[in-house]
Design a protein around this motif. Structure first.
Motif, PDB file in Angstrom:
ATOM      1  N   LEU A   1       0.824  -1.206   0.000  1.00 15.19           N
ATOM      2  CA  LEU A   1       0.000   0.000   0.000  1.00 15.19           C
ATOM      3  C   LEU A   1       0.859   1.256   0.000  1.00 15.19           C
ATOM      4  CD1 LEU A   1      -2.575  -0.994   2.787  1.00 15.19           C
ATOM      5  CD2 LEU A   1      -2.938  -1.069   0.313  1.00 15.19           C
TER       6      LEU A   1
ATOM      7  N   ASP B   1      -1.287   6.972   0.128  1.00 19.42           N
ATOM      8  CA  ASP B   1      -2.591   7.340  -0.442  1.00 19.42           C
ATOM      9  C   ASP B   1      -3.579   6.181  -0.351  1.00 19.42           C
ATOM     10  OD1 ASP B   1      -1.923   9.992  -1.138  1.00 19.42           O
ATOM     11  OD2 ASP B   1      -1.005   9.313  -3.017  1.00 19.42           O
ATOM     12  N   ASP B   2      -3.097   4.962  -0.616  1.00 19.43           N
ATOM     13  CA  ASP B   2      -3.957   3.776  -0.503  1.00 19.43           C
ATOM     14  C   ASP B   2      -4.447   3.602   0.931  1.00 19.43           C
ATOM     15  OD1 ASP B   2      -3.479   3.132  -3.199  1.00 19.43           O
ATOM     16  OD2 ASP B   2      -1.807   1.792  -2.695  1.00 19.43           O
TER      17      ASP B   2
ATOM     18  N   GLU C   1      -7.131   6.024   1.804  1.00 20.22           N
ATOM     19  CA  GLU C   1      -8.422   5.620   1.258  1.00 20.22           C
ATOM     20  C   GLU C   1      -9.059   4.498   2.082  1.00 20.22           C
ATOM     21  OE1 GLU C   1      -9.852   3.526  -2.824  1.00 20.22           O
ATOM     22  OE2 GLU C   1      -8.519   5.260  -3.043  1.00 20.22           O
ATOM     23  N   LYS C   2      -8.240   3.533   2.510  1.00 20.97           N
ATOM     24  CA  LYS C   2      -8.761   2.394   3.273  1.00 20.97           C
ATOM     25  C   LYS C   2      -9.122   2.748   4.714  1.00 20.97           C
ATOM     26  CE  LYS C   2      -7.110  -1.693   2.927  1.00 20.97           C
ATOM     27  NZ  LYS C   2      -7.415  -2.943   2.325  1.00 20.97           N
TER      28      LYS C   2
END
Length: 95
Positions: free
Chosen positions: A22, A25-26, A29-30
């Protein structure tokens, strides 16, 4: 002067994030935690709030207690790192 516990927690979060492939940014989002906050936490510059810790742990699919298990994690991390570094010359990764 940075608090060693915050540095260790930040390193553990970075390790778990990268282990899962990840980006910050990932993870934003999560987890719903801002990328800037994640960056500050990973560098040990932020005193992490419980809600952020909970959201990050939930995004990783792990209990908060696993994120706070520093000593065993650090021993494992440095052991894997040592073997990776020492197997670089022999083209064999020992784990």
């Amino acid at each position: 002067m940075k608090d060693d516990r915050l540095l260790q927690l930040g390193q553990k979060i970075r390790y778990e994030r990268l282990k899962r492939g990840l980006s910050q940014d990932d993870l934003e989002e999560k987890s719903g935690v801002s990328r800037r906050t994640i960056s500050e936490i990973e560098r040990g510059n932020a005193d992490i709030r419980y809600t952020n810790l909970y959201q990050i742990a939930e995004a990783f699919g792990m209990p908060i207690s696993d994120l706070l298990a520093f000593k065993l994690w650090l021993l494992t991390f440095f052991t894997i790192f040592w073997f990776a570094e020492n197997s670089r010359n022999s083209n064999t990764l020992y784990i």
